[in-house]
Design an enzyme around this catalytic site. Structure first.
Site, PDB file in Angstrom:
ATOM      1  N   GLY A 198     -18.133 -12.553 -53.471  1.00 54.47           N
ATOM      2  CA  GLY A 198     -16.733 -12.284 -53.123  1.00 54.47           C
ATOM      3  C   GLY A 198     -16.535 -12.190 -51.623  1.00 54.47           C
ATOM      4  O   GLY A 198     -16.016 -11.188 -51.125  1.00 54.47           O
TER       5      GLY A 198
ATOM      6  N   ASP B   9     -17.992 -17.684 -60.506  1.00 50.11           N
ATOM      7  CA  ASP B   9     -17.411 -16.487 -61.120  1.00 50.11           C
ATOM      8  C   ASP B   9     -18.528 -15.462 -61.265  1.00 50.11           C
ATOM      9  O   ASP B   9     -19.492 -15.684 -62.006  1.00 50.11           O
ATOM     10  CB  ASP B   9     -16.827 -16.850 -62.489  1.00 50.11           C
ATOM     11  CG  ASP B   9     -16.214 -15.647 -63.185  1.00 50.11           C
ATOM     12  OD1 ASP B   9     -16.343 -14.509 -62.657  1.00 50.11           O
ATOM     13  OD2 ASP B   9     -15.615 -15.831 -64.255  1.00 50.11           O
TER      14      ASP B   9
ATOM     15  N   ASN C 186     -20.528  -7.433 -53.967  1.00 54.01           N
ATOM     16  CA  ASN C 186     -19.242  -6.919 -53.478  1.00 54.01           C
ATOM     17  C   ASN C 186     -18.059  -7.295 -54.369  1.00 54.01           C
ATOM     18  O   ASN C 186     -17.063  -6.580 -54.403  1.00 54.01           O
ATOM     19  CB  ASN C 186     -19.022  -7.448 -52.053  1.00 54.01           C
ATOM     20  CG  ASN C 186     -17.583  -7.327 -51.615  1.00 54.01           C
ATOM     21  OD1 ASN C 186     -17.110  -6.253 -51.233  1.00 54.01           O
ATOM     22  ND2 ASN C 186     -16.831  -8.437 -51.688  1.00 54.01           N
TER      23      ASN C 186
ATOM     24  N   SER D 192     -17.511   2.708 -55.471  1.00 57.04           N
ATOM     25  CA  SER D 192     -16.245   3.274 -54.978  1.00 57.04           C
ATOM     26  C   SER D 192     -16.298   4.785 -55.178  1.00 57.04           C
ATOM     27  O   SER D 192     -16.952   5.265 -56.117  1.00 57.04           O
ATOM     28  CB  SER D 192     -15.072   2.706 -55.776  1.00 57.04           C
ATOM     29  OG  SER D 192     -13.911   3.467 -55.557  1.00 57.04           O
TER      30      SER D 192
ATOM     31  N   TYR E 230     -11.954   0.797 -64.110  1.00 56.15           N
ATOM     32  CA  TYR E 230     -12.525   0.630 -62.766  1.00 56.15           C
ATOM     33  C   TYR E 230     -13.572   1.721 -62.482  1.00 56.15           C
ATOM     34  O   TYR E 230     -14.670   1.449 -61.993  1.00 56.15           O
ATOM     35  CB  TYR E 230     -11.386   0.687 -61.746  1.00 56.15           C
ATOM     36  CG  TYR E 230     -11.790   0.405 -60.319  1.00 56.15           C
ATOM     37  CD1 TYR E 230     -12.064  -0.894 -59.888  1.00 56.15           C
ATOM     38  CD2 TYR E 230     -11.876   1.438 -59.382  1.00 56.15           C
ATOM     39  CE1 TYR E 230     -12.412  -1.151 -58.577  1.00 56.15           C
ATOM     40  CE2 TYR E 230     -12.228   1.193 -58.066  1.00 56.15           C
ATOM     41  CZ  TYR E 230     -12.491  -0.105 -57.664  1.00 56.15           C
ATOM     42  OH  TYR E 230     -12.847  -0.356 -56.355  1.00 56.15           O
TER      43      TYR E 230
ATOM     44  N   ALA F 149     -15.296   3.450 -64.631  1.00 56.35           N
ATOM     45  CA  ALA F 149     -16.494   3.225 -65.462  1.00 56.35           C
ATOM     46  C   ALA F 149     -17.368   2.146 -64.844  1.00 56.35           C
ATOM     47  O   ALA F 149     -18.595   2.276 -64.787  1.00 56.35           O
ATOM     48  CB  ALA F 149     -16.076   2.831 -66.882  1.00 56.35           C
TER      49      ALA F 149
ATOM     50  N   LYS G 251     -17.558   1.298 -61.694  1.00 58.73           N
ATOM     51  CA  LYS G 251     -18.133   1.728 -60.417  1.00 58.73           C
ATOM     52  C   LYS G 251     -19.174   2.837 -60.611  1.00 58.73           C
ATOM     53  O   LYS G 251     -20.150   2.922 -59.855  1.00 58.73           O
ATOM     54  CB  LYS G 251     -17.013   2.179 -59.468  1.00 58.73           C
ATOM     55  CG  LYS G 251     -16.089   1.033 -59.043  1.00 58.73           C
ATOM     56  CD  LYS G 251     -16.843  -0.058 -58.322  1.00 58.73           C
ATOM     57  CE  LYS G 251     -15.961  -1.160 -57.770  1.00 58.73           C
ATOM     58  NZ  LYS G 251     -16.724  -2.225 -57.105  1.00 58.73           N
TER      59      LYS G 251
HETATM   60  P1  NAD Z   1     -10.241  -7.805 -52.299  1.00 63.67           P
HETATM   61  O1  NAD Z   1      -9.417  -7.952 -53.528  1.00 63.67           O
HETATM   62  O2  NAD Z   1      -9.617  -7.992 -50.983  1.00 63.67           O
HETATM   63  O3  NAD Z   1     -11.520  -8.745 -52.383  1.00 63.67           O
HETATM   64  C1  NAD Z   1     -12.300  -8.847 -53.526  1.00 63.67           C
HETATM   65  C2  NAD Z   1     -13.126 -10.097 -53.430  1.00 63.67           C
HETATM   66  O4  NAD Z   1     -13.843 -10.264 -54.658  1.00 63.67           O
HETATM   67  C3  NAD Z   1     -12.264 -11.333 -53.251  1.00 63.67           C
HETATM   68  O5  NAD Z   1     -12.858 -12.180 -52.307  1.00 63.67           O
HETATM   69  C4  NAD Z   1     -12.267 -11.966 -54.632  1.00 63.67           C
HETATM   70  O6  NAD Z   1     -12.128 -13.349 -54.610  1.00 63.67           O
HETATM   71  C5  NAD Z   1     -13.662 -11.584 -55.105  1.00 63.67           C
HETATM   72  N1  NAD Z   1     -13.741 -11.669 -56.551  1.00 63.67           N
HETATM   73  C6  NAD Z   1     -12.967 -11.054 -57.468  1.00 63.67           C
HETATM   74  N2  NAD Z   1     -13.327 -11.441 -58.694  1.00 63.67           N
HETATM   75  C7  NAD Z   1     -14.352 -12.302 -58.549  1.00 63.67           C
HETATM   76  C8  NAD Z   1     -15.149 -13.048 -59.449  1.00 63.67           C
HETATM   77  N3  NAD Z   1     -14.977 -12.971 -60.763  1.00 63.67           N
HETATM   78  N4  NAD Z   1     -16.122 -13.837 -58.945  1.00 63.67           N
HETATM   79  C9  NAD Z   1     -16.318 -13.937 -57.622  1.00 63.67           C
HETATM   80  N5  NAD Z   1     -15.598 -13.260 -56.721  1.00 63.67           N
HETATM   81  C10 NAD Z   1     -14.619 -12.469 -57.187  1.00 63.67           C
HETATM   82  O7  NAD Z   1     -10.886  -6.372 -52.438  1.00 63.67           O
HETATM   83  P2  NAD Z   1     -11.724  -5.476 -51.394  1.00 63.67           P
HETATM   84  O8  NAD Z   1     -10.905  -4.297 -51.123  1.00 63.67           O
HETATM   85  O9  NAD Z   1     -12.268  -6.286 -50.288  1.00 63.67           O
HETATM   86  O10 NAD Z   1     -12.900  -5.011 -52.375  1.00 63.67           O
HETATM   87  C11 NAD Z   1     -14.244  -5.440 -52.252  1.00 63.67           C
HETATM   88  C12 NAD Z   1     -15.126  -4.494 -53.060  1.00 63.67           C
HETATM   89  O11 NAD Z   1     -14.977  -3.167 -52.565  1.00 63.67           O
HETATM   90  C13 NAD Z   1     -14.728  -4.434 -54.541  1.00 63.67           C
HETATM   91  O12 NAD Z   1     -15.899  -4.321 -55.330  1.00 63.67           O
HETATM   92  C14 NAD Z   1     -13.915  -3.162 -54.621  1.00 63.67           C
HETATM   93  O13 NAD Z   1     -13.934  -2.603 -55.904  1.00 63.67           O
HETATM   94  C15 NAD Z   1     -14.639  -2.292 -53.608  1.00 63.67           C
HETATM   95  N6  NAD Z   1     -13.833  -1.175 -53.101  1.00 63.67           N
HETATM   96  C16 NAD Z   1     -12.656  -1.398 -52.455  1.00 63.67           C
HETATM   97  C17 NAD Z   1     -11.937  -0.302 -51.986  1.00 63.67           C
HETATM   98  C18 NAD Z   1     -10.632  -0.446 -51.261  1.00 63.67           C
HETATM   99  O14 NAD Z   1      -9.994   0.592 -50.998  1.00 63.67           O
HETATM  100  N7  NAD Z   1     -10.182  -1.635 -50.922  1.00 63.67           N
HETATM  101  C19 NAD Z   1     -12.431   0.998 -52.183  1.00 63.67           C
HETATM  102  C20 NAD Z   1     -13.623   1.168 -52.840  1.00 63.67           C
HETATM  103  C21 NAD Z   1     -14.332   0.072 -53.285  1.00 63.67           C
END
Ligand code: NAD
Length: 249
Positions: free
Chosen positions: A14, A65, A92, A144, A157, A159, A161
């Site tokens: 991702g 994916d 990620n 998270s 979500y 569960a 994480k």
């Molecule tokens: P985002 O939505 O901006 O990016 C998520 C990325 O994951 C994107 O590039 C998307 O294309 C990719 N993705 C989603 N489903 C996919 C799949 N099936 N196959 C391949 N790639 C896929 O989100 P973000 O905020 O950058 O989050 C990144 C990670 O950090 C995630 O795991 C999220 O749960 C975690 N996170 C985010 C936050 C926050 O506040 N933004 C907080 C805690 C944890």
């Protein structure tokens, strides 16, 4: 200490936006060869690859994916075929499908568990053997604070994480003697497209509970990932590093 990843190979799932993109950028800036996956954003992936290559980095991009076990294996095999080794895996990729339990559908549950948790199994499984053979490697999984604290409307979500944390600690115990570390970064509220979907009210409530009084920048998370993947963290495994401005203490 300057973290140097020259000649190291890194795979990030991702990687085209948000936290994943910041991680890809930071590793490339530290000299690594970086492979990243993306689900469907081909134009963004090509633009990112061109940008990094223009800065002198070696880059591979894979449409994949993360929920697919077979596709994860193909990606890891392709990285090994191209570069001969895999030093760092960062899981990620993640999504949210929020809703109170009463309204949450089976599809919402499966989509989040498969994308967020099964993906970690998929890529760690593919990286297991090569890292074991190398007798070195670092796996960093993005969880998270919600996996630690819980959050109404996010049972699926949370569960996924929390599952990542149990998975990572178990794998850390399996792989420790092979010289492979497995750690978790648990971000709090990070300013990305994912949190842009939150209502103003939800965002303000969350910020009000953050002692540092601001959301994280994606780079704040990337710095923690690079540290855990570096020789500076060689004696740290099975750890959950909160990057949350003090939210979950
Ligand atoms: P985002 O939505 O901006 O990016 C998520 C990325 O994951 C994107 O590039 C998307 O294309 C990719 N993705 C989603 N489903 C996919 C799949 N099936 N196959 C391949 N790639 C896929 O989100 P973000 O905020 O950058 O989050 C990144 C990670 O950090 C995630 O795991 C999220 O749960 C975690 N996170 C985010 C936050 C926050 O506040 N933004 C907080 C805690 C944890």
């Amino acid at each position: 200490m300057k973290l140097d990843f020259t000649d190291r190979t890194v795979l990030v799932t991702g990687g085209t936006r948000g936290i994943g993109r910041a991680i890809v950028d930071a590793f490339a800036g530290a000299g690594a060869r970086v492979a990243f996956t993306y689900r469907s954003a081909t134009a963004e992936a090509e633009a990112l690859r061109a940008d990094l290559e223009a800065r002198g980095a070696e880059v591979l991009a894979f449409q994949s994916d993360a929920a697919s076990t077979a596709s994860a294996q193909e990606v890891v095999d392709a990285v090994l075929a191209a570069w001969g080794r895999l030093d760092v895996l960062v899981n990620n990729a993640g999504i949210t499908r929020d809703g109170l339990m009463l309204r949450l559908t089976e599809e919402d549950w499966d989509a989040v568990i498969n994308t967020n948790l099964k993906s970690v199994f998929n890529f760690a499984r593919a990286a297991y053997r090569p890292m074991m053979k190398q007798r070195s490697g670092a796996i960093v999984n993005i969880s998270s604070v919600v996996g630690v604290m819980g959050n109404p409307g996010q049972t699926n979500y949370a569960a996924s994480k929390a599952g990542i944390i149990g998975f990572s600690k178990s794998l850390a115990k399996e792989l420790g003697r092979r010289g492979v570390t497995v750690n978790v970064v648990a971000p709090g509220y990070v300013a990305t497209d994912m949190t842009a979907e939150l209502s103003e009210q939800a965002r303000e409530a969350m910020l009000g509970a953050v002692p540092l009084g601001r959301p994280a920048r994606p780079e704040d998370v990337a710095h923690a990932v690079l540290f855990l993947a570096s020789p500076a963290a060689a004696y740290i495994t099975g750890h959950v590093l909160h990057v949350d401005g003090g939210l979950a203490m």
